[in-house]
Write a protein that holds these residues in place. Sequence first.
Motif, PDB file in Angstrom:
ATOM      1  N   ARG A 134       0.703  -1.228   0.239  1.00 26.55           N
ATOM      2  CA  ARG A 134      -0.056   0.255  -0.249  1.00 26.55           C
ATOM      3  C   ARG A 134       0.981   1.089  -0.002  1.00 26.55           C
ATOM      4  NH1 ARG A 134      -5.525   0.920   1.962  1.00 26.55           N
ATOM      5  NH2 ARG A 134      -6.005   3.102   0.635  1.00 26.55           N
ATOM      6  N   PRO A 135       0.445   2.096  -1.205  1.00 32.42           N
ATOM      7  CA  PRO A 135       1.757   3.029  -0.975  1.00 32.42           C
ATOM      8  C   PRO A 135       1.078   4.599   0.041  1.00 32.42           C
ATOM      9  CG  PRO A 135       0.908   2.734  -3.092  1.00 32.42           C
ATOM     10  CD  PRO A 135       0.208   1.827  -2.333  1.00 32.42           C
ATOM     11  N   MET A 170       1.600   8.004   1.266  1.00 29.97           N
ATOM     12  CA  MET A 170       2.371   9.623   1.293  1.00 29.97           C
ATOM     13  C   MET A 170       1.789  10.550   2.020  1.00 29.97           C
ATOM     14  SD  MET A 170       3.564  11.457  -1.219  1.00 29.97           S
ATOM     15  CE  MET A 170       3.626  10.425  -2.613  1.00 29.97           C
ATOM     16  N   GLY A 171       1.196  11.466   1.798  1.00 30.65           N
ATOM     17  CA  GLY A 171       0.353  11.658   3.532  1.00 30.65           C
ATOM     18  C   GLY A 171      -0.247  11.101   4.482  1.00 30.65           C
ATOM     19  N   GLY A 172      -0.663   9.840   4.316  1.00 35.95           N
ATOM     20  CA  GLY A 172      -0.831   9.165   5.849  1.00 35.95           C
ATOM     21  C   GLY A 172      -2.305   9.626   6.219  1.00 35.95           C
ATOM     22  N   THR A 173      -2.729  10.679   5.333  1.00 35.03           N
ATOM     23  CA  THR A 173      -4.289  10.753   6.096  1.00 35.03           C
ATOM     24  C   THR A 173      -5.548  10.116   5.508  1.00 35.03           C
ATOM     25  OG1 THR A 173      -4.696  12.898   4.082  1.00 35.03           O
ATOM     26  CG2 THR A 173      -3.123  13.295   6.006  1.00 35.03           C
ATOM     27  N   ASP A 174      -4.906   9.373   4.297  1.00 31.11           N
ATOM     28  CA  ASP A 174      -6.700   8.585   4.476  1.00 31.11           C
ATOM     29  C   ASP A 174      -5.751   6.973   4.519  1.00 31.11           C
ATOM     30  OD1 ASP A 174      -8.461   9.703   3.755  1.00 31.11           O
ATOM     31  OD2 ASP A 174      -7.803   9.975   1.146  1.00 31.11           O
ATOM     32  N   VAL A 175      -4.376   6.544   4.596  1.00 28.83           N
ATOM     33  CA  VAL A 175      -4.577   5.048   5.212  1.00 28.83           C
ATOM     34  C   VAL A 175      -4.422   5.318   6.650  1.00 28.83           C
ATOM     35  CG1 VAL A 175      -1.754   3.787   5.169  1.00 28.83           C
ATOM     36  CG2 VAL A 175      -2.970   4.895   3.000  1.00 28.83           C
ATOM     37  N   TYR A 202      -1.466  20.252  -0.089  1.00 26.59           N
ATOM     38  CA  TYR A 202      -2.450  21.093  -0.275  1.00 26.59           C
ATOM     39  C   TYR A 202      -1.933  22.733   0.420  1.00 26.59           C
ATOM     40  CZ  TYR A 202      -5.715  17.075  -0.974  1.00 26.59           C
ATOM     41  OH  TYR A 202      -6.302  15.784  -1.412  1.00 26.59           O
ATOM     42  N   GLY A 230      -9.921  19.886   5.062  1.00 26.82           N
ATOM     43  CA  GLY A 230      -9.496  19.654   5.899  1.00 26.82           C
ATOM     44  C   GLY A 230      -9.589  20.312   7.018  1.00 26.82           C
ATOM     45  N   THR A 289      -2.719  15.135   0.287  1.00 29.87           N
ATOM     46  CA  THR A 289      -2.048  15.309  -0.995  1.00 29.87           C
ATOM     47  C   THR A 289      -2.574  15.165  -2.405  1.00 29.87           C
ATOM     48  OG1 THR A 289      -0.681  13.121  -1.164  1.00 29.87           O
ATOM     49  CG2 THR A 289       0.590  14.468  -0.557  1.00 29.87           C
ATOM     50  N   ASN A 338      -5.222  11.981  -2.412  1.00 34.31           N
ATOM     51  CA  ASN A 338      -6.487  12.254  -3.096  1.00 34.31           C
ATOM     52  C   ASN A 338      -7.180  11.392  -3.869  1.00 34.31           C
ATOM     53  OD1 ASN A 338      -9.136  14.549  -3.820  1.00 34.31           O
ATOM     54  ND2 ASN A 338      -9.124  14.115  -1.443  1.00 34.31           N
ATOM     55  N   ASP A 368     -11.910  16.655  -2.753  1.00 33.12           N
ATOM     56  CA  ASP A 368     -11.841  17.344  -3.062  1.00 33.12           C
ATOM     57  C   ASP A 368     -11.053  18.435  -4.264  1.00 33.12           C
ATOM     58  OD1 ASP A 368     -14.504  18.369  -1.815  1.00 33.12           O
ATOM     59  OD2 ASP A 368     -13.048  18.998   0.794  1.00 33.12           O
ATOM     60  N   ILE A 404       0.889   6.643  -8.712  1.00 36.38           N
ATOM     61  CA  ILE A 404       0.539   8.548  -9.454  1.00 36.38           C
ATOM     62  C   ILE A 404       1.827   8.893  -9.102  1.00 36.38           C
ATOM     63  CG2 ILE A 404      -0.548  10.226  -9.042  1.00 36.38           C
ATOM     64  CD1 ILE A 404      -2.710   8.406  -7.691  1.00 36.38           C
TER      65      ILE A 404
HETATM   66  C1  LIG Z   1      -9.278  14.723   9.332  1.00 35.54           C
HETATM   67  C2  LIG Z   1      -9.395  14.117   8.164  1.00 35.54           C
HETATM   68  C3  LIG Z   1     -10.245  15.362   6.596  1.00 35.54           C
HETATM   69  C4  LIG Z   1     -10.134  15.637   5.858  1.00 35.54           C
HETATM   70  N1  LIG Z   1     -11.021  16.478   5.088  1.00 35.54           N
HETATM   71  C5  LIG Z   1     -10.982  16.354   3.807  1.00 35.54           C
HETATM   72  C6  LIG Z   1     -11.540  17.358   2.556  1.00 35.54           C
HETATM   73  O1  LIG Z   1     -12.075  18.266   3.635  1.00 35.54           O
HETATM   74  N2  LIG Z   1     -11.259  16.434   1.384  1.00 35.54           N
HETATM   75  C7  LIG Z   1     -11.206  15.382   0.960  1.00 35.54           C
HETATM   76  O2  LIG Z   1     -10.972  15.751   0.156  1.00 35.54           O
HETATM   77  N3  LIG Z   1     -10.256  15.002   1.443  1.00 35.54           N
HETATM   78  C8  LIG Z   1     -10.245  14.585   3.303  1.00 35.54           C
HETATM   79  N4  LIG Z   1     -10.054  14.029   4.101  1.00 35.54           N
HETATM   80  C9  LIG Z   1      -8.945  12.988   3.147  1.00 35.54           C
HETATM   81  C10 LIG Z   1      -8.059  13.425   2.968  1.00 35.54           C
HETATM   82  O3  LIG Z   1      -6.993  14.093   3.679  1.00 35.54           O
HETATM   83  C11 LIG Z   1      -7.430  13.037   1.715  1.00 35.54           C
HETATM   84  O4  LIG Z   1      -7.775  12.404   0.966  1.00 35.54           O
HETATM   85  C12 LIG Z   1      -5.306  13.541   1.354  1.00 35.54           C
HETATM   86  O5  LIG Z   1      -5.767  14.278  -0.374  1.00 35.54           O
HETATM   87  C13 LIG Z   1      -5.269  12.141   1.082  1.00 35.54           C
HETATM   88  O6  LIG Z   1      -4.016  12.661   1.000  1.00 35.54           O
HETATM   89  P1  LIG Z   1      -2.547  11.515   1.885  1.00 35.54           P
HETATM   90  O7  LIG Z   1      -1.355  12.066   0.773  1.00 35.54           O
HETATM   91  O8  LIG Z   1      -2.536  11.726   2.686  1.00 35.54           O
HETATM   92  O9  LIG Z   1      -2.784  10.460   1.190  1.00 35.54           O
HETATM   93  P2  LIG Z   1      -2.435   8.913   1.854  1.00 35.54           P
HETATM   94  O10 LIG Z   1      -3.518   9.001   3.050  1.00 35.54           O
HETATM   95  O11 LIG Z   1      -1.311   8.664   2.254  1.00 35.54           O
HETATM   96  O12 LIG Z   1      -3.210   7.921   0.913  1.00 35.54           O
HETATM   97  C14 LIG Z   1      -4.714   7.593   0.721  1.00 35.54           C
HETATM   98  C15 LIG Z   1      -4.504   7.157  -0.594  1.00 35.54           C
HETATM   99  O13 LIG Z   1      -3.531   7.365  -2.242  1.00 35.54           O
HETATM  100  C16 LIG Z   1      -3.239   6.238  -1.832  1.00 35.54           C
HETATM  101  N5  LIG Z   1      -1.822   6.337  -2.702  1.00 35.54           N
HETATM  102  C17 LIG Z   1      -0.838   7.483  -2.136  1.00 35.54           C
HETATM  103  N6  LIG Z   1       0.019   7.982  -2.955  1.00 35.54           N
HETATM  104  C18 LIG Z   1      -0.143   7.569  -3.864  1.00 35.54           C
HETATM  105  C19 LIG Z   1       0.636   7.408  -4.906  1.00 35.54           C
HETATM  106  N7  LIG Z   1       1.487   8.145  -5.302  1.00 35.54           N
HETATM  107  N8  LIG Z   1       0.457   6.591  -5.885  1.00 35.54           N
HETATM  108  C20 LIG Z   1      -0.311   5.380  -5.959  1.00 35.54           C
HETATM  109  N9  LIG Z   1      -1.181   5.284  -4.871  1.00 35.54           N
HETATM  110  C21 LIG Z   1      -1.269   6.347  -4.799  1.00 35.54           C
HETATM  111  C22 LIG Z   1      -2.741   4.787  -1.002  1.00 35.54           C
HETATM  112  O14 LIG Z   1      -2.108   4.344  -0.462  1.00 35.54           O
HETATM  113  C23 LIG Z   1      -3.593   5.114  -0.571  1.00 35.54           C
HETATM  114  O15 LIG Z   1      -5.197   4.207  -1.600  1.00 35.54           O
HETATM  115  C24 LIG Z   1      -9.679  13.806   5.560  1.00 35.54           C
HETATM  116  C25 LIG Z   1      -8.818  12.923   5.938  1.00 35.54           C
HETATM  117  C26 LIG Z   1      -9.083  13.365   7.368  1.00 35.54           C
HETATM  118  C27 LIG Z   1      -8.320  12.391   8.304  1.00 35.54           C
END
Ligand SMILES: Cc1cc2nc3c(=O)[nH]c(=O)nc-3n(C[C@H](O)[C@H](O)[C@H](O)COP(=O)(O)OP(=O)(O)OC[C@H]3O[C@@H](n4cnc5c(N)ncnc54)[C@H](O)[C@@H]3O)c2cc1C
Length: 300
Positions: free
Chosen positions: A28-29, A31-36, A77, A99, A108, A112, A121, A164
Amino acid sequence: MRTDPAVFLRPATWAEALAAKAEHPAARPIMGGTDVMVELNFDRPRPPALLDLTAIPELAGWERTGGLIRLGAGVPYTRIITELGDALPGLAGAARTVGSPQIRNRGTVGGNLGSASPAGDAHPPLLATGAAVEVASARGTREIPIGDFFTGPKRSALLPDELIRAVRVPAAAGPQQFAKVGTRNAMVIAVCSFALALRPADRAAGTGIGSAGPVPLQAPEAEEFLAGELDWTSPEALDERVARRFGELVAAAARPIDDVRGHAAYRRHALAVLARRTLTWAWDDYRRETAGAGDVDGQR
Ligand SMILES: Cc1cc2nc3c(=O)[nH]c(=O)nc-3n(C[C@H](O)[C@H](O)[C@H](O)COP(=O)(O)OP(=O)(O)OC[C@H]3O[C@@H](n4cnc5c(N)ncnc54)[C@H](O)[C@@H]3O)c2cc1C
Protein backbone atom coordinates in the motif's frame (compact mmCIF):
# COMPACT_ATOMS: atom_id res chain seq x y z
CA MET A 1 -6.28 -10.14 16.04
CA ARG A 2 -4.20 -7.28 14.68
CA THR A 3 -2.11 -8.11 11.63
CA ASP A 4 0.30 -5.21 11.24
CA PRO A 5 1.98 -4.77 7.87
CA ALA A 6 4.90 -7.17 7.88
CA VAL A 7 7.02 -5.08 5.54
CA PHE A 8 7.77 -1.36 5.54
CA LEU A 9 9.42 -0.20 2.31
CA ARG A 10 11.00 3.24 2.05
CA PRO A 11 12.51 3.78 -1.40
CA ALA A 12 14.76 6.81 -1.84
CA THR A 13 14.28 7.17 -5.59
CA TRP A 14 11.41 6.88 -8.07
CA ALA A 15 13.13 3.93 -9.80
CA GLU A 16 13.41 2.12 -6.46
CA ALA A 17 9.73 2.82 -5.74
CA LEU A 18 8.64 1.33 -9.08
CA ALA A 19 10.86 -1.71 -8.51
CA ALA A 20 9.41 -2.18 -5.01
CA LYS A 21 5.83 -1.93 -6.35
CA ALA A 22 6.65 -4.46 -9.08
CA GLU A 23 8.01 -6.86 -6.49
CA HIS A 24 5.18 -6.23 -3.98
CA PRO A 25 2.05 -5.27 -6.00
CA ALA A 26 -0.10 -5.58 -2.85
CA ALA A 27 2.06 -3.04 -0.98
CA ARG A 28 0.00 0.00 0.00
CA PRO A 29 1.56 3.32 -1.04
CA ILE A 30 1.53 5.93 1.70
CA MET A 31 2.12 9.63 1.08
CA GLY A 32 0.62 12.06 3.62
CA GLY A 33 -1.09 9.11 5.32
CA THR A 34 -4.26 11.11 6.07
CA ASP A 35 -6.40 8.38 4.47
CA VAL A 36 -4.13 5.37 4.95
CA MET A 37 -3.57 5.92 8.68
CA VAL A 38 -7.30 6.36 9.32
CA GLU A 39 -7.88 2.95 7.74
CA LEU A 40 -5.06 1.34 9.72
CA ASN A 41 -6.28 2.89 12.95
CA PHE A 42 -9.80 1.56 12.30
CA ASP A 43 -8.26 -1.87 11.78
CA ARG A 44 -9.77 -2.25 8.34
CA PRO A 45 -8.14 -4.91 6.11
CA ARG A 46 -4.42 -4.56 6.56
CA PRO A 47 -1.97 -4.45 3.65
CA PRO A 48 0.92 -6.95 3.72
CA ALA A 49 3.35 -4.07 3.17
CA LEU A 50 3.47 -0.28 3.29
CA LEU A 51 5.34 1.59 0.56
CA ASP A 52 6.35 4.96 1.98
CA LEU A 53 6.82 7.46 -0.87
CA THR A 54 7.73 10.50 1.22
CA ALA A 55 11.52 10.24 0.68
CA ILE A 56 11.31 10.56 -3.11
CA PRO A 57 12.34 14.08 -4.16
CA GLU A 58 10.68 13.91 -7.62
CA LEU A 59 7.22 13.63 -6.06
CA ALA A 60 7.64 16.65 -3.81
CA GLY A 61 7.89 19.41 -6.42
CA TRP A 62 6.00 21.05 -9.26
CA GLU A 63 7.15 22.64 -12.49
CA ARG A 64 5.62 24.82 -15.18
CA THR A 65 6.21 24.02 -18.83
CA GLY A 66 4.43 26.44 -21.13
CA GLY A 67 0.77 26.36 -20.21
CA LEU A 68 1.00 23.19 -18.15
CA ILE A 69 1.68 22.66 -14.45
CA ARG A 70 3.15 19.26 -13.62
CA LEU A 71 2.24 18.81 -10.00
CA GLY A 72 4.17 16.07 -8.17
CA ALA A 73 1.92 13.54 -6.45
CA GLY A 74 3.46 14.42 -3.08
CA VAL A 75 2.91 18.20 -3.04
CA PRO A 76 0.72 18.94 0.00
CA TYR A 77 -2.39 21.13 -0.18
CA THR A 78 -0.71 23.89 1.83
CA ARG A 79 1.87 24.40 -0.91
CA ILE A 80 -0.79 24.36 -3.63
CA ILE A 81 -2.53 27.19 -1.77
CA THR A 82 0.60 29.28 -1.20
CA GLU A 83 2.49 28.58 -4.45
CA LEU A 84 -0.15 27.86 -7.09
CA GLY A 85 -3.06 30.13 -6.23
CA ASP A 86 -2.58 32.16 -9.43
CA ALA A 87 -1.79 29.31 -11.83
CA LEU A 88 -4.37 26.84 -10.47
CA PRO A 89 -7.02 28.91 -8.68
CA GLY A 90 -9.69 26.21 -8.87
CA LEU A 91 -7.48 23.53 -7.33
CA ALA A 92 -6.10 26.00 -4.77
CA GLY A 93 -9.68 26.97 -3.86
CA ALA A 94 -10.56 23.32 -3.32
CA ALA A 95 -7.34 22.79 -1.33
CA ARG A 96 -8.38 25.58 1.07
CA THR A 97 -11.52 23.60 1.97
CA VAL A 98 -9.72 20.33 2.77
CA GLY A 99 -9.78 19.24 6.41
CA SER A 100 -7.74 21.41 8.76
CA PRO A 101 -4.27 23.03 8.60
CA GLN A 102 -2.73 19.76 9.82
CA ILE A 103 -4.48 17.72 7.14
CA ARG A 104 -3.57 20.30 4.47
CA ASN A 105 0.09 20.13 5.56
CA ARG A 106 0.19 16.36 5.05
CA GLY A 107 -2.54 15.54 2.49
CA THR A 108 -1.73 15.49 -1.22
CA VAL A 109 -3.51 15.43 -4.56
CA GLY A 110 -1.69 12.15 -5.29
CA GLY A 111 -3.30 10.66 -2.19
CA ASN A 112 -6.72 12.13 -3.06
CA LEU A 113 -6.48 10.46 -6.48
CA GLY A 114 -5.17 7.26 -4.90
CA SER A 115 -8.24 7.06 -2.66
CA ALA A 116 -10.51 7.95 -5.62
CA SER A 117 -13.35 8.88 -3.28
CA PRO A 118 -16.34 10.40 -5.10
CA ALA A 119 -16.13 13.17 -2.46
CA GLY A 120 -12.43 14.00 -2.94
CA ASP A 121 -12.17 17.78 -3.16
CA ALA A 122 -9.31 17.87 -5.68
CA HIS A 123 -11.29 15.95 -8.27
CA PRO A 124 -13.86 18.54 -9.49
CA PRO A 125 -11.23 21.20 -10.35
CA LEU A 126 -9.08 18.56 -12.08
CA LEU A 127 -12.12 17.56 -14.16
CA ALA A 128 -13.05 21.17 -14.91
CA THR A 129 -9.55 21.94 -16.20
CA GLY A 130 -9.07 18.73 -18.21
CA ALA A 131 -6.09 17.47 -16.19
CA ALA A 132 -4.29 14.18 -16.82
CA VAL A 133 -2.80 11.76 -14.29
CA GLU A 134 0.74 10.59 -14.95
CA VAL A 135 1.18 7.04 -13.69
CA ALA A 136 4.14 4.69 -13.94
CA SER A 137 5.28 1.16 -13.28
CA ALA A 138 8.51 -0.71 -13.96
CA ARG A 139 6.93 -1.36 -17.40
CA GLY A 140 6.77 2.32 -18.33
CA THR A 141 4.81 5.56 -17.96
CA ARG A 142 1.33 6.44 -19.21
CA GLU A 143 -1.03 9.37 -18.94
CA ILE A 144 -4.68 8.86 -17.98
CA PRO A 145 -7.11 11.66 -18.85
CA ILE A 146 -8.84 12.61 -15.62
CA GLY A 147 -12.25 11.75 -17.11
CA ASP A 148 -11.09 8.12 -17.50
CA PHE A 149 -9.33 7.87 -14.14
CA PHE A 150 -12.28 7.17 -11.84
CA THR A 151 -13.91 3.79 -12.54
CA GLY A 152 -16.22 3.41 -9.50
CA PRO A 153 -16.60 4.42 -5.86
CA LYS A 154 -13.01 4.43 -4.50
CA ARG A 155 -11.82 2.66 -7.65
CA SER A 156 -9.55 3.98 -10.36
CA ALA A 157 -7.82 2.97 -13.58
CA LEU A 158 -4.54 2.56 -11.67
CA LEU A 159 -3.13 -0.99 -12.12
CA PRO A 160 -1.74 -2.94 -9.13
CA ASP A 161 1.89 -2.36 -10.09
CA GLU A 162 1.41 1.35 -10.90
CA LEU A 163 2.07 4.48 -8.85
CA ILE A 164 0.89 8.04 -9.41
CA ARG A 165 3.84 10.23 -10.34
CA ALA A 166 2.17 13.58 -11.02
CA VAL A 167 -0.91 15.32 -12.30
CA ARG A 168 -0.66 17.58 -15.34
CA VAL A 169 -3.02 20.52 -15.03
CA PRO A 170 -3.45 23.25 -17.64
CA ALA A 171 -2.62 26.61 -16.02
CA ALA A 172 -5.71 28.79 -15.68
CA ALA A 173 -6.62 30.52 -18.94
CA GLY A 174 -9.54 32.38 -17.31
CA PRO A 175 -11.49 32.61 -14.06
CA GLN A 176 -12.00 29.47 -12.02
CA GLN A 177 -14.21 28.77 -9.02
CA PHE A 178 -14.81 25.96 -6.54
CA ALA A 179 -17.66 25.69 -4.05
CA LYS A 180 -18.55 22.99 -1.55
CA VAL A 181 -21.54 22.26 0.66
CA GLY A 182 -20.88 20.60 4.00
CA THR A 183 -22.51 20.45 7.38
CA ARG A 184 -20.01 23.04 8.63
CA ASN A 185 -17.19 25.15 7.20
CA ALA A 186 -14.16 23.01 8.04
CA MET A 187 -13.17 19.38 8.68
CA VAL A 188 -16.04 18.11 6.62
CA ILE A 189 -16.55 15.69 3.75
CA ALA A 190 -18.49 17.37 0.95
CA VAL A 191 -22.23 16.81 0.73
CA CYS A 192 -21.64 17.98 -2.82
CA SER A 193 -19.14 20.23 -4.56
CA PHE A 194 -18.73 21.96 -7.90
CA ALA A 195 -15.85 23.43 -9.91
CA LEU A 196 -16.01 25.70 -12.93
CA ALA A 197 -13.17 26.79 -15.22
CA LEU A 198 -13.77 29.39 -17.95
CA ARG A 199 -11.51 29.40 -21.02
CA PRO A 200 -12.44 32.62 -22.82
CA ALA A 201 -9.89 32.15 -25.63
CA ASP A 202 -11.66 28.89 -26.56
CA ARG A 203 -15.12 30.31 -25.80
CA ALA A 204 -15.50 27.29 -23.50
CA ALA A 205 -16.10 26.23 -19.92
CA GLY A 206 -15.21 23.09 -17.97
CA THR A 207 -17.14 21.59 -15.07
CA GLY A 208 -16.56 19.10 -12.26
CA ILE A 209 -19.08 17.66 -9.81
CA GLY A 210 -18.06 16.06 -6.51
CA SER A 211 -19.89 13.83 -4.04
CA ALA A 212 -23.00 13.47 -6.19
CA GLY A 213 -22.43 10.23 -8.06
CA PRO A 214 -20.46 6.98 -7.87
CA VAL A 215 -17.48 8.87 -9.33
CA PRO A 216 -16.65 12.56 -9.71
CA LEU A 217 -18.51 13.74 -12.81
CA GLN A 218 -18.54 16.36 -15.56
CA ALA A 219 -21.61 18.12 -16.92
CA PRO A 220 -21.04 18.15 -20.70
CA GLU A 221 -24.49 19.47 -21.61
CA ALA A 222 -24.08 22.35 -19.21
CA GLU A 223 -20.67 23.12 -20.74
CA GLU A 224 -22.10 23.12 -24.28
CA PHE A 225 -24.99 25.30 -23.19
CA LEU A 226 -22.64 27.90 -21.69
CA ALA A 227 -20.35 27.97 -24.69
CA GLY A 228 -23.31 28.86 -26.89
CA GLU A 229 -25.06 31.31 -24.56
CA LEU A 230 -22.28 33.56 -23.27
CA ASP A 231 -21.17 36.64 -25.17
CA TRP A 232 -17.42 36.37 -24.66
CA THR A 233 -16.58 39.41 -26.83
CA SER A 234 -18.62 42.10 -25.06
CA PRO A 235 -19.53 40.43 -21.78
CA GLU A 236 -22.66 41.85 -20.19
CA ALA A 237 -23.96 41.07 -16.72
CA LEU A 238 -24.96 37.43 -16.57
CA ASP A 239 -28.53 36.79 -17.70
CA GLU A 240 -30.39 35.23 -14.76
CA ARG A 241 -32.08 32.75 -17.14
CA VAL A 242 -28.67 31.53 -18.36
CA ALA A 243 -27.45 31.04 -14.78
CA ARG A 244 -30.64 29.19 -13.87
CA ARG A 245 -30.55 26.88 -16.90
CA PHE A 246 -26.86 26.19 -16.31
CA GLY A 247 -27.68 25.17 -12.73
CA GLU A 248 -30.47 22.87 -13.95
CA LEU A 249 -28.15 21.16 -16.45
CA VAL A 250 -25.43 20.66 -13.82
CA ALA A 251 -27.99 19.18 -11.40
CA ALA A 252 -29.26 16.89 -14.19
CA ALA A 253 -25.74 15.58 -14.82
CA ALA A 254 -25.37 14.43 -11.19
CA ARG A 255 -26.17 10.85 -10.15
CA PRO A 256 -26.56 11.32 -6.40
CA ILE A 257 -27.79 8.84 -3.80
CA ASP A 258 -29.31 9.26 -0.35
CA ASP A 259 -26.70 8.67 2.33
CA VAL A 260 -25.72 9.81 5.82
CA ARG A 261 -24.45 13.16 4.53
CA GLY A 262 -27.47 14.16 2.48
CA HIS A 263 -30.41 13.15 0.32
CA ALA A 264 -30.17 12.85 -3.45
CA ALA A 265 -32.82 15.54 -3.93
CA TYR A 266 -30.96 17.97 -1.66
CA ARG A 267 -27.70 17.30 -3.48
CA ARG A 268 -29.29 18.10 -6.85
CA HIS A 269 -30.83 21.26 -5.45
CA ALA A 270 -27.55 22.36 -3.84
CA LEU A 271 -25.57 21.64 -7.00
CA ALA A 272 -27.89 23.87 -9.03
CA VAL A 273 -27.28 26.65 -6.50
CA LEU A 274 -23.49 26.12 -6.50
CA ALA A 275 -23.41 26.09 -10.30
CA ARG A 276 -25.38 29.35 -10.54
CA ARG A 277 -23.21 31.02 -7.90
CA THR A 278 -19.85 29.91 -9.28
CA LEU A 279 -20.90 30.94 -12.79
CA THR A 280 -21.93 34.38 -11.54
CA TRP A 281 -18.61 34.83 -9.68
CA ALA A 282 -16.50 33.58 -12.58
CA TRP A 283 -18.39 35.65 -15.13
CA ASP A 284 -18.02 38.78 -13.00
CA ASP A 285 -14.28 38.07 -12.75
CA TYR A 286 -14.13 37.72 -16.52
CA ARG A 287 -15.98 41.00 -17.04
CA ARG A 288 -13.54 42.71 -14.66
CA GLU A 289 -10.59 41.31 -16.60
CA THR A 290 -12.02 42.32 -19.96
CA ALA A 291 -10.95 45.76 -21.09
CA GLY A 292 -13.77 48.28 -20.95
CA ALA A 293 -16.03 46.04 -18.90
CA GLY A 294 -16.35 48.76 -16.28
CA ASP A 295 -17.89 48.07 -12.91
CA VAL A 296 -19.82 44.88 -12.39
CA ASP A 297 -22.83 44.51 -10.21
CA GLY A 298 -22.55 40.83 -9.26
CA GLN A 299 -22.62 40.11 -5.54
CA ARG A 300 -20.89 37.29 -3.80
C1 LIG B 1 -9.62 14.76 9.54
C2 LIG B 1 -9.60 14.56 8.04
C3 LIG B 1 -10.23 15.48 7.24
C4 LIG B 1 -10.22 15.33 5.85
N1 LIG B 1 -10.85 16.25 5.08
C5 LIG B 1 -10.87 16.09 3.74
C6 LIG B 1 -11.52 17.05 2.90
O1 LIG B 1 -12.06 18.06 3.36
N2 LIG B 1 -11.52 16.83 1.56
C7 LIG B 1 -10.92 15.73 1.00
O2 LIG B 1 -10.95 15.58 -0.23
N3 LIG B 1 -10.30 14.80 1.76
C8 LIG B 1 -10.26 14.96 3.10
N4 LIG B 1 -9.64 14.01 3.89
C9 LIG B 1 -9.04 12.84 3.25
C10 LIG B 1 -7.55 13.00 2.91
O3 LIG B 1 -6.93 14.01 3.67
C11 LIG B 1 -7.35 13.30 1.41
O4 LIG B 1 -7.92 12.29 0.61
C12 LIG B 1 -5.87 13.47 1.04
O5 LIG B 1 -5.78 14.04 -0.24
C13 LIG B 1 -5.09 12.15 1.05
O6 LIG B 1 -3.74 12.46 0.72
P1 LIG B 1 -2.54 11.71 1.47
O7 LIG B 1 -1.30 12.17 0.84
O8 LIG B 1 -2.64 11.86 2.94
O9 LIG B 1 -2.86 10.20 1.05
P2 LIG B 1 -2.51 8.83 1.78
O10 LIG B 1 -3.37 8.62 2.97
O11 LIG B 1 -1.05 8.68 1.96
O12 LIG B 1 -2.99 7.83 0.62
C14 LIG B 1 -4.33 7.83 0.18
C15 LIG B 1 -4.54 6.72 -0.85
O13 LIG B 1 -3.78 6.97 -2.01
C16 LIG B 1 -2.82 5.94 -2.23
N5 LIG B 1 -1.63 6.64 -2.71
C17 LIG B 1 -0.96 7.66 -2.09
N6 LIG B 1 0.03 8.11 -2.88
C18 LIG B 1 -0.01 7.35 -4.00
C19 LIG B 1 0.78 7.34 -5.21
N7 LIG B 1 1.79 8.20 -5.41
N8 LIG B 1 0.48 6.43 -6.16
C20 LIG B 1 -0.55 5.55 -5.96
N9 LIG B 1 -1.34 5.52 -4.88
C21 LIG B 1 -1.05 6.42 -3.90
C22 LIG B 1 -2.67 5.24 -0.89
O14 LIG B 1 -2.26 3.90 -1.03
C23 LIG B 1 -4.09 5.34 -0.36
O15 LIG B 1 -4.91 4.38 -0.98
C24 LIG B 1 -9.60 14.18 5.26
C25 LIG B 1 -8.96 13.24 6.10
C26 LIG B 1 -8.95 13.43 7.47
C27 LIG B 1 -8.25 12.41 8.34
